[in-house]
Design an enzyme around this catalytic site. Structure first.
Site, mmCIF file in Angstrom:
data_model
loop_
_atom_site.group_PDB
_atom_site.id
_atom_site.type_symbol
_atom_site.label_atom_id
_atom_site.label_comp_id
_atom_site.label_asym_id
_atom_site.label_seq_id
_atom_site.Cartn_x
_atom_site.Cartn_y
_atom_site.Cartn_z
ATOM 1 C CE1 TYR A 116 0.316 32.393 -75.718
ATOM 2 C CE2 TYR A 116 1.303 33.455 -77.598
ATOM 3 C CZ TYR A 116 0.522 33.714 -76.299
ATOM 4 O OH TYR A 116 -0.221 34.753 -75.913
ATOM 5 C CG ASP A 168 6.238 28.961 -70.620
ATOM 6 O OD1 ASP A 168 6.117 29.931 -71.347
ATOM 7 O OD2 ASP A 168 5.409 28.674 -69.713
ATOM 8 C CE LYS A 173 -2.078 27.935 -69.922
ATOM 9 N NZ LYS A 173 -3.158 28.551 -70.780
HETATM 10 P P1 KE4 Z 1 -1.228 33.830 -69.995
HETATM 11 O O1 KE4 Z 1 -0.699 35.481 -70.094
HETATM 12 O O2 KE4 Z 1 -2.400 33.539 -71.299
HETATM 13 O O3 KE4 Z 1 -1.719 33.490 -68.712
HETATM 14 O O4 KE4 Z 1 -0.149 32.876 -70.148
HETATM 15 C C1 KE4 Z 1 0.627 32.863 -71.381
HETATM 16 C C2 KE4 Z 1 1.318 31.490 -71.845
HETATM 17 C C3 KE4 Z 1 2.738 31.440 -71.327
HETATM 18 N N1 KE4 Z 1 3.182 30.028 -71.601
HETATM 19 C C4 KE4 Z 1 2.665 29.020 -72.199
HETATM 20 C C5 KE4 Z 1 3.147 27.657 -72.219
HETATM 21 C C6 KE4 Z 1 1.233 29.231 -72.293
HETATM 22 O O5 KE4 Z 1 0.519 28.040 -73.063
HETATM 23 C C7 KE4 Z 1 0.560 30.526 -72.372
HETATM 24 C C8 KE4 Z 1 -1.072 30.762 -72.618
HETATM 25 N N2 KE4 Z 1 -1.680 29.570 -73.243
HETATM 26 C C9 KE4 Z 1 -2.783 29.954 -74.154
HETATM 27 C C10 KE4 Z 1 -3.293 28.630 -74.890
HETATM 28 N N3 KE4 Z 1 -2.431 27.747 -75.327
HETATM 29 C C11 KE4 Z 1 -3.945 30.716 -73.349
HETATM 30 C C12 KE4 Z 1 -5.089 30.778 -74.355
HETATM 31 C C13 KE4 Z 1 -5.349 32.126 -74.586
HETATM 32 O O6 KE4 Z 1 -4.105 32.783 -75.496
HETATM 33 O O7 KE4 Z 1 -6.505 32.495 -74.645
#
Ligand code: KE4
Length: 430
Positions: free
Chosen positions: A146, A241, A269
């Site tokens: 993701y 990523d 994060k």
């Molecule tokens: P954000 O746009 O949520 O800050 O980041 C997206 C993203 C990008 N790359 C990786 C590897 C990620 O895990 C994420 C976001 N992770 C999720 C949990 N697996 C965020 C939780 C959510 O979507 O509420």
């Protein structure tokens, strides 16, 4: 102190009237585990308290940012101190420079970078830059990985042997999805075939170097160096990523742990310390293509926001000053994984527990789990029952089989002992 769920349920009823599913991000709805989510009132260290007064040991840690635990005094103080001088100026500030210099020191591949507001925004910008620098339209991503919710990343494998993506969300056009090619994680042969067939169209391969969005699936030995050689051979960029793995699996992220230098890196994060910060960066030759120097446009009102940067800087400085944190995270992660394996064996439950540093997942399948297809064999109904008993015993685990537990530096022996006991009770109750 109130017990029960009255306040949470009342808040959820109100929330559902004004927020889709009552939440601002789908996984928080607990839909994947068939429960109603508790509303959280506060956190401190490894602990959370919900609005009905129940206390939990937290293994979500806001999905990764809180590697130091909740409300770390130095982080809170940095936010308070910075906010007193103003929240945002839309102008350059010293903190952004210090943050970029610190990240560049920890991630030498990121000679130059841009701070943005989320991992999604950082990925979206890195992909635009990769297409511009190569003049090619296609991106390879891996099934089960993701990378945020930009249109091109909401693509999934089509039917049969087709590698061109199909929309994984309503509102994503087939044309957009088709420019994203989907490969199986940890499968060099599939990648070779994709490049043999369409190498001239591929701008970049984007990968979670330690996959944690299908549950935790570490890279197979040699997989990341293979990606580095393959992309270089075909003139495509390699994008790591590291939104989860950055500053988590090592201070220098997975690229330090596995000694593989990507062309572009995405962070998020932890670099915000709980506040909204993302970043993308790489060699100066690539990053100088970004406006105002070059033709690749990317912007943001709150990009590099002083208060968010202050939280991130305070966090990174503590990690930089205390490398032993990573040894403790690995020791505690391994201990909890061992306890959960023992609990499952004791209950005669075949599970696969993956662990790397402070990340772990309990897959309810005999395994092995080396890619998304194998992760999907997990019994999600069993996971939901496991999760429910953990929550009832004061353990706040990620509410989905396809997420990872996050440990923080604030987790102590007592937290791990509580989680091990809850895990054993949960395995027996299945
Ligand atoms: P954000 O746009 O949520 O800050 O980041 C997206 C993203 C990008 N790359 C990786 C590897 C990620 O895990 C994420 C976001 N992770 C999720 C949990 N697996 C965020 C939780 C959510 O979507 O509420």
């Amino acid at each position: 102190m109130r017990t029960g769920e009255q306040v949470s349920q009342a808040l959820l009823s109100r929330a559902e009237a004004v927020l889709p599913g009552g939440v601002n991000s789908p996984v928080r709805s607990f839909q994947a585990v068939g429960l109603k989510p508790p509303f959280i009132a506060r956190g401190r260290g490894s602990r959370l308290w919900d609005v009905d007064g129940r206390e939990y040991v937290d293994f979500v840690c806001s999905w990764g940012p809180l590697i130091l635990g909740h409300a770390h005094p130095a982080v809170v103080e940095a936010v308070e101190r910075t906010a007193r001088d103003g929240l945002s100026f839309g102008a350059p500030t010293a903190g952004e420079v210090e943050m970029a210099e610190l990240i560049a020191e920890a991630f030498p591949s990121m000679e130059m970078m841009r701070l943005v507001n989320s991992g999604t925004e950082a990925v979206m910008s890195a992909l635009r830059l990769a297409r511009a620098c190569t003049g090619r339209p296609c991106i390879i991503k891996f099934a089960g990985c993701y990378h945020g919710h930009s249109d091109g990343m909401l693509a999934q494998a089509g039917s049969g042997l087709a590698t061109a993506g199909v929309p994984a969300s309503a509102g994503v056009t087939p044309e957009t999805a088709a420019a994203t090619l989907i490969a199986p994680y940890n499968d060099p042969a599939a990648l070779e075939a994709m490049f043999a067939a369409r190498g001239g169209e591929i701008a970049a391969v984007i990968v979670e170097p330690v996959a944690a969005n299908m549950g935790l699936v570490p890279p197979a030995p040699g997989f990341l160096p293979f990606l580095r050689r393959l992309t270089a051979r075909h003139g495509a960029l390699l994008i790591f990523d590291e939104v989860i793995s950055g500053f988590r699996v090592a201070y220098g992220g997975a690229q330090a742990l596995y000694d593989v230098r990507p062309d572009l890196t995405v962070l998020g994060k932890i670099i915000g310390g709980g506040m909204p910060v993302g970043a993308y960066g790489g060699g100066r030759d690539l990053m100088r293509q970004v406006a105002p120097l070059g033709p690749v446009y990317q912007a943001g009102t709150l990009a590099g926001n002083p208060v968010a940067v202050a939280a991130g800087l305070a966090t990174l400085k503590i990690l930089r000053a205390d490398p032993a944190i990573y040894d403790r995270l690995e020791k505690n992660g391994a201990a909890l994984a061992a306890d959960l394996r023992r609990a499952a064996a004791g209950a005669g439950r075949p599970v696969t527990v993956t662990q790397l540093g402070s990340l772990l997942t309990v897959f309810f399948t005999p395994g092995p789990v080396a890619n998304y297809a194998e992760a999907r064999r997990s019994d999600t109904a069993l996971f939901a029952r496991f999760f429910t008993t953990l929550l009832a015993n004061g353990v706040y685990a990620p509410p989905s089989q396809f997420e990872a537990f996050f440990l923080s530096a604030a987790h102590e022996e007592s937290d791990l002992a509580l989680a091990a006991a809850a895990g054993a009770a949960a395995m027996r109750a299945l």
